[in-house]
Enzyme design. Structure first.
Site, PDB file in Angstrom:
ATOM      1  CD  GLN A  89      43.344  39.830  29.253  1.00  0.00           C
ATOM      2  OE1 GLN A  89      42.323  38.753  29.257  1.00  0.00           O
ATOM      3  NE2 GLN A  89      44.427  39.671  29.574  1.00  0.00           N
ATOM      4  CB  VAL A  91      36.856  46.710  33.357  1.00  0.00           C
ATOM      5  CG1 VAL A  91      36.755  45.657  32.348  1.00  0.00           C
ATOM      6  CG2 VAL A  91      36.752  45.990  34.895  1.00  0.00           C
ATOM      7  CG  ASP A  92      41.870  48.208  36.727  1.00  0.00           C
ATOM      8  OD1 ASP A  92      42.684  47.121  37.334  1.00  0.00           O
ATOM      9  OD2 ASP A  92      42.356  49.175  36.005  1.00  0.00           O
ATOM     10  CG  HIS A 107      37.901  41.812  28.337  1.00  0.00           C
ATOM     11  ND1 HIS A 107      38.773  40.919  29.228  1.00  0.00           N
ATOM     12  CD2 HIS A 107      37.863  41.486  27.427  1.00  0.00           C
ATOM     13  CE1 HIS A 107      39.103  40.065  28.464  1.00  0.00           C
ATOM     14  NE2 HIS A 107      38.667  40.285  27.509  1.00  0.00           N
ATOM     15  CB  SER A 178      45.616  33.317  33.879  1.00  0.00           C
ATOM     16  OG  SER A 178      44.449  33.917  33.218  1.00  0.00           O
ATOM     17  CG  ASN A 202      52.146  35.551  35.054  1.00  0.00           C
ATOM     18  OD1 ASN A 202      51.887  35.210  36.374  1.00  0.00           O
ATOM     19  ND2 ASN A 202      51.009  35.583  34.473  1.00  0.00           N
ATOM     20  CD  GLU A 204      50.536  31.231  38.379  1.00  0.00           C
ATOM     21  OE1 GLU A 204      50.694  31.219  39.692  1.00  0.00           O
ATOM     22  OE2 GLU A 204      49.314  31.292  38.326  1.00  0.00           O
TER      23      GLU A 204
HETATM   24  N1  APR Z   1      52.930  40.507  38.854  1.00  0.00           N
HETATM   25  C1  APR Z   1      52.894  39.693  37.479  1.00  0.00           C
HETATM   26  N2  APR Z   1      51.652  38.801  37.427  1.00  0.00           N
HETATM   27  C2  APR Z   1      50.826  38.662  38.415  1.00  0.00           C
HETATM   28  C3  APR Z   1      50.907  39.353  39.601  1.00  0.00           C
HETATM   29  C4  APR Z   1      52.022  40.357  39.492  1.00  0.00           C
HETATM   30  N3  APR Z   1      52.087  41.216  40.952  1.00  0.00           N
HETATM   31  N4  APR Z   1      49.889  39.087  40.506  1.00  0.00           N
HETATM   32  C5  APR Z   1      49.226  37.973  39.710  1.00  0.00           C
HETATM   33  N5  APR Z   1      49.944  37.663  38.482  1.00  0.00           N
HETATM   34  C6  APR Z   1      49.376  36.984  37.569  1.00  0.00           C
HETATM   35  C7  APR Z   1      48.808  35.840  38.066  1.00  0.00           C
HETATM   36  O1  APR Z   1      49.748  34.807  38.183  1.00  0.00           O
HETATM   37  C8  APR Z   1      47.787  35.389  36.863  1.00  0.00           C
HETATM   38  O2  APR Z   1      48.706  34.687  35.711  1.00  0.00           O
HETATM   39  O3  APR Z   1      48.433  37.686  36.667  1.00  0.00           O
HETATM   40  C9  APR Z   1      47.414  36.606  36.336  1.00  0.00           C
HETATM   41  C10 APR Z   1      46.022  37.122  36.699  1.00  0.00           C
HETATM   42  O4  APR Z   1      45.250  36.034  35.707  1.00  0.00           O
HETATM   43  P1  APR Z   1      43.697  36.257  36.093  1.00  0.00           P
HETATM   44  O5  APR Z   1      43.121  36.470  37.377  1.00  0.00           O
HETATM   45  O6  APR Z   1      43.226  35.268  35.343  1.00  0.00           O
HETATM   46  O7  APR Z   1      43.217  37.653  35.379  1.00  0.00           O
HETATM   47  P2  APR Z   1      43.372  37.993  33.719  1.00  0.00           P
HETATM   48  O8  APR Z   1      44.410  37.142  33.119  1.00  0.00           O
HETATM   49  O9  APR Z   1      43.193  39.333  33.566  1.00  0.00           O
HETATM   50  O10 APR Z   1      41.814  37.661  33.267  1.00  0.00           O
HETATM   51  C11 APR Z   1      41.376  37.733  31.850  1.00  0.00           C
HETATM   52  O11 APR Z   1      39.270  36.951  32.416  1.00  0.00           O
HETATM   53  O12 APR Z   1      37.553  37.068  33.785  1.00  0.00           O
HETATM   54  C12 APR Z   1      37.929  37.601  32.956  1.00  0.00           C
HETATM   55  O13 APR Z   1      37.058  39.770  31.859  1.00  0.00           O
HETATM   56  C13 APR Z   1      37.966  39.048  32.868  1.00  0.00           C
HETATM   57  O14 APR Z   1      39.677  40.386  31.756  1.00  0.00           O
HETATM   58  C14 APR Z   1      39.594  39.386  32.477  1.00  0.00           C
HETATM   59  C15 APR Z   1      39.815  38.060  31.843  1.00  0.00           C
END
Ligand code: APR
Length: 240
Positions: A89, A91-92, A107, A178, A202, A204
């Protein structure tokens, strides 16, 4: 006997250790900004300069970030496991920077732009960007970031390949997401539906935790390399 087929879904948490902001946890982008003002087609139509500046800011943040051990582990898996697909997901651009080759970008990509009117699209590594979105070299319309905004459809071919990979996988790894955004969050369900195993990495619990065969809680830049070391010694060295 070939090793099990693996499909991986990554989210922003995989890049957190590299310094790339996530979206929804503490310090995440959608905690600081209103996504509807910056990551929708309506926002771009309303104020193309503001949206363009937001993506320039994100590109500048990412430009100084390097892949971490989670990205490197997934690149090692890509090279070692015949049946392997990485669906991200993110884009970096940190997965290809770490050496991953078989990647599906659900994405889009911060480092690409595309035309708002014709089919033109291309890589753009300029940092910083010009203040205003440039004109398409083919038709003169505005160029935009080649990412999927809220309310937009994903590339159908990319999504079909991703679904196929998870349908055929013996093992699904879900790292750093998430699991709130669809259709990405649906993918691991396809693996479970045909009896495959789902491992979640994850810090959490997420809505996927109840589906997972096992959730490895902790930073995925530590838990993914540990899991891979065990998998490799079981399935790869055994064949040696
Ligand atoms: N190791 C494991 N998990 C981690 C870590 C880590 N070091 N740091 C953060 N997390 C977890 C958080 O607990 C969270 O569940 O990564 C998850 C990040 O969730 P989001 O910020 O919602 O990112 P993501 O799931 O990629 O979002 C999905 O939403 O906004 C759109 O297009 C965007 O691709 C993105 C999509």
């Amino acid at each position: 006997m070939p090793p099990p087929r693996i499909a991986v879904l990554t989210g922003a948490g995989v890049s957190a250790a590299s310094g790339v902001p996530t979206f929804r946890d503490a310090g995440g982008l959608w905690r600081q900004f209103r996504a509807q003002d910056l990551a929708t087609p309506q926002a771009f139509h309303r104020d193309p300069q503001l949206v363009w500046e937001f993506y320039d800011w994100r590109r500048q943040r990412v430009a100084g970030c390097a892949p971490n051990a989670a990205h490197r582990t997934l690149a090692e898996m890509d090279a070692a496991v015949p049946g392997f697909t990485l669906v991200t997901q993110n884009v970096d651009g940190l997965h290809p920077a770490a050496g991953s080759c078989r990647v599906l970008y659900l994405h889009g990509d911060l480092w690409r732009v595309r035309c708002t009117a014709c089919r033109y699209a291309g890589e753009n590594r300029q940092v910083p960007l010009d203040p205003l979105p440039p004109a398409c070299p083919e038709c003169g319309a505005l160029l935009r970031p080649d990412v999927v905004w809220f309310g937009e459809a994903l590339d159908g071919m990319v999504l079909n390949k991703a679904v196929q990979a998870f349908r055929q996988a013996d093992i699904a790894l879900v790292a750093g997401t998430s699991a709130l955004v669809y259709p990405a969050a649906e993918l691991p369900h396809y693996t479970r539906q045909h009896g495959g195993k789902v491992y979640e990495f994850n810090t959490e619990a997420t809505p996927l935790t109840s589906l997972a065969t096992e959730s490895l809680f902790g930073p995925c830049e530590e838990t993914l390399p540990a899991w891979w070391a065990g998998f490799r010694s079981t399935y790869l060295n055994a064949g040696a």
